[in-house]
Design a protein around this motif. Structure first.
Motif: not given
Length: 83
Positions: A9-13, A31-49
């Motif tokens: 949903t984030i990536a589409r938007t 980082s761009r890598a963090t945004v990419s990881g969130i969009e791809n669901g590949t971040v193993s640990e991500i803070g809710i904030r």
């Protein structure tokens, strides 16, 4: 909804708004890598904030809701008899 669903949903938007991962990341101080990881669901640990920040920047709202319960056999039988 899974983290992968949220990421899609984030990536589409983001794409619909013509915002690059790099510019979104820079505006949020991540980082761009963090945004990419969130969009791809590949971040193993991500803070809710961080997820909330990305959502807010894109005009999205993250909502928590109770999972619907599956009906019991008795409830299904009662519904059938009431019909």
């Amino acid at each position: 909804m899974t983290l992968q669903d949220i990421g899609q949903t984030i990536a589409r938007t983001r794409k619909r708004k013509k915002i690059t991962q790099a510019s979104l990341a820079t505006s949020l101080g991540m980082s761009r890598a963090t945004v990419s990881g969130i969009e791809n669901g590949t971040v193993s640990e991500i803070g809710i904030r961080k997820v909330l920040s990305v959502c807010a920047a894109l005009g999205l709202e993250l909502v928590a809701q109770e999972k619907p319960r599956r009906p019991t056999l008795q409830q299904l039988m009662k519904e059938q008899s009431d019909a």
